[in-house]
Design a protein around this motif. Structure first.
Motif, PDB file in Angstrom:
ATOM      1  N   GLN A   1       0.837  -1.199   0.000  1.00  0.00           N
ATOM      2  CA  GLN A   1       0.000   0.000   0.000  1.00  0.00           C
ATOM      3  C   GLN A   1       0.874   1.252   0.000  1.00  0.00           C
ATOM      4  O   GLN A   1       1.938   1.271   0.622  1.00  0.00           O
ATOM      5  CB  GLN A   1      -0.903   0.006   1.231  1.00  0.00           C
ATOM      6  N   GLU A   2       0.402   2.286  -0.676  1.00  0.00           N
ATOM      7  CA  GLU A   2       1.163   3.529  -0.765  1.00  0.00           C
ATOM      8  C   GLU A   2       1.534   4.021   0.625  1.00  0.00           C
ATOM      9  O   GLU A   2       0.705   4.070   1.532  1.00  0.00           O
ATOM     10  CB  GLU A   2       0.340   4.592  -1.488  1.00  0.00           C
ATOM     11  N   GLY A   3       2.818   4.362   0.773  1.00  0.00           N
ATOM     12  CA  GLY A   3       3.298   4.896   2.048  1.00  0.00           C
ATOM     13  C   GLY A   3       3.397   6.402   1.997  1.00  0.00           C
ATOM     14  O   GLY A   3       2.893   7.099   2.855  1.00  0.00           O
TER      15      GLY A   3
ATOM     16  N   GLY B   1      11.402   7.849  17.269  1.00  0.00           N
ATOM     17  CA  GLY B   1      11.120   8.888  18.260  1.00  0.00           C
ATOM     18  C   GLY B   1       9.683   8.786  18.750  1.00  0.00           C
ATOM     19  O   GLY B   1       9.229   7.726  19.156  1.00  0.00           O
ATOM     20  N   ASP B   2       8.937   9.892  18.663  1.00  0.00           N
ATOM     21  CA  ASP B   2       7.547   9.922  19.114  1.00  0.00           C
ATOM     22  C   ASP B   2       6.572   9.478  18.039  1.00  0.00           C
ATOM     23  O   ASP B   2       5.356   9.394  18.281  1.00  0.00           O
ATOM     24  CB  ASP B   2       7.173  11.332  19.567  1.00  0.00           C
ATOM     25  N   THR B   3       7.065   9.210  16.832  1.00  0.00           N
ATOM     26  CA  THR B   3       6.197   8.776  15.730  1.00  0.00           C
ATOM     27  C   THR B   3       5.949   7.277  15.834  1.00  0.00           C
ATOM     28  O   THR B   3       6.869   6.500  16.086  1.00  0.00           O
ATOM     29  CB  THR B   3       6.857   9.100  14.361  1.00  0.00           C
ATOM     30  N   GLU B   4       4.717   6.866  15.644  1.00  0.00           N
ATOM     31  CA  GLU B   4       4.391   5.446  15.654  1.00  0.00           C
ATOM     32  C   GLU B   4       4.931   4.775  14.394  1.00  0.00           C
ATOM     33  O   GLU B   4       4.846   5.332  13.303  1.00  0.00           O
ATOM     34  CB  GLU B   4       2.873   5.244  15.737  1.00  0.00           C
ATOM     35  N   SER B   5       5.482   3.595  14.552  1.00  0.00           N
ATOM     36  CA  SER B   5       6.015   2.851  13.408  1.00  0.00           C
ATOM     37  C   SER B   5       4.927   2.603  12.372  1.00  0.00           C
ATOM     38  O   SER B   5       3.797   2.272  12.717  1.00  0.00           O
ATOM     39  CB  SER B   5       6.567   1.501  13.879  1.00  0.00           C
ATOM     40  N   PRO B   6       5.266   2.738  11.076  1.00  0.00           N
ATOM     41  CA  PRO B   6       4.299   2.431  10.028  1.00  0.00           C
ATOM     42  C   PRO B   6       3.817   0.988  10.058  1.00  0.00           C
ATOM     43  O   PRO B   6       2.769   0.666   9.510  1.00  0.00           O
ATOM     44  CB  PRO B   6       5.064   2.715   8.734  1.00  0.00           C
ATOM     45  N   ALA B   7       4.543   0.104  10.718  1.00  0.00           N
ATOM     46  CA  ALA B   7       4.113  -1.292  10.822  1.00  0.00           C
ATOM     47  C   ALA B   7       2.771  -1.408  11.525  1.00  0.00           C
ATOM     48  O   ALA B   7       2.010  -2.349  11.279  1.00  0.00           O
ATOM     49  CB  ALA B   7       5.157  -2.118  11.590  1.00  0.00           C
TER      50      ALA B   7
ATOM     51  N   ASP C   1       5.457  -4.830  14.688  1.00  0.00           N
ATOM     52  CA  ASP C   1       6.620  -3.958  14.735  1.00  0.00           C
ATOM     53  C   ASP C   1       7.568  -4.110  13.563  1.00  0.00           C
ATOM     54  O   ASP C   1       8.724  -3.694  13.648  1.00  0.00           O
ATOM     55  CB  ASP C   1       7.397  -4.203  16.038  1.00  0.00           C
ATOM     56  N   CYS C   2       7.127  -4.713  12.466  1.00  0.00           N
ATOM     57  CA  CYS C   2       8.013  -4.939  11.329  1.00  0.00           C
ATOM     58  C   CYS C   2       7.222  -4.823  10.033  1.00  0.00           C
ATOM     59  O   CYS C   2       6.037  -5.165   9.983  1.00  0.00           O
ATOM     60  CB  CYS C   2       8.643  -6.326  11.446  1.00  0.00           C
ATOM     61  N   TYR C   3       7.875  -4.328   8.989  1.00  0.00           N
ATOM     62  CA  TYR C   3       7.208  -4.203   7.695  1.00  0.00           C
ATOM     63  C   TYR C   3       8.225  -4.306   6.568  1.00  0.00           C
ATOM     64  O   TYR C   3       9.440  -4.233   6.792  1.00  0.00           O
ATOM     65  CB  TYR C   3       6.418  -2.894   7.604  1.00  0.00           C
TER      66      TYR C   3
END
Length: 153
Positions: free
Chosen positions: A30-32, A145-151, A50-52
């Motif tokens: 899917q487009e990131g 950092g404070d950003t949630e992982s895209p996974a 936690d992985c992608y």
């Protein structure tokens, strides 16, 4: 011990990279989003909480950066696995992990700050190291950092 954050599959043509991953896995990335100033964009496939898998390619809507695109994309003829990212675990920093890699004889590169906007309009920010391109699939270090992982999305 750092954990695997994501795998990087690079393609000079993002659509071709997406099609190859879909043909191999029957899952369509899917487009990131766009990596501003770097000349790339990506598509993602979740591999768990936690992985992608990141499919990254040239963004024809951006000019080529002065320093060349990451992962040797400018010189690639065919898509392929080019790198994997590890992230610090609790209590560690990107500098801690990069320092341990350097002490073991591997230089993961200097940290840089990056960002991108998701198709939903959310801004993601992170820091990562860039290893030397063109010498095989190498690890790099990423800290969300404070950003949630895209996974997780």
């Amino acid at each position: 011990m750092p954990a695997i954050d994501h795998l990087v599959y690079a393609s000079p043509d993002l659509a071709e990279g997406i099609a190859r991953i879909e043909a191999l896995t029957r899952v369509r990335p899917q487009e990131g989003g766009v990596h501003p100033g770097v000349g790339t964009r990506n598509a993602l496939v979740g591999l768990g909480d936690d992985c992608y898998l990141e499919v990254v390619g040239i963004d024809p809507d951006q000019p080529a950066p002065d320093f060349g695109r990451p992962f040797g994309i400018d010189d690639r003829q065919d898509p392929g696995l080019v790198a994997w990212a590890i992230h610090p675990t609790r209590g560690e920093s990107l500098a801690d992990v990069a320092g341990r890699l350097r002490a073991s004889g591997f230089d993961p590169g200097e940290p840089v700050t990056m960002s991108r906007t998701t198709p939903a309009g959310e801004e993601l920010n992170w820091r990562l190291t860039f290893p030397i391109a063109g010498v095989g699939a190498l690890p790099f270090v990423i800290d969300w950092g404070d950003t949630e992982s895209p996974a997780r999305s």
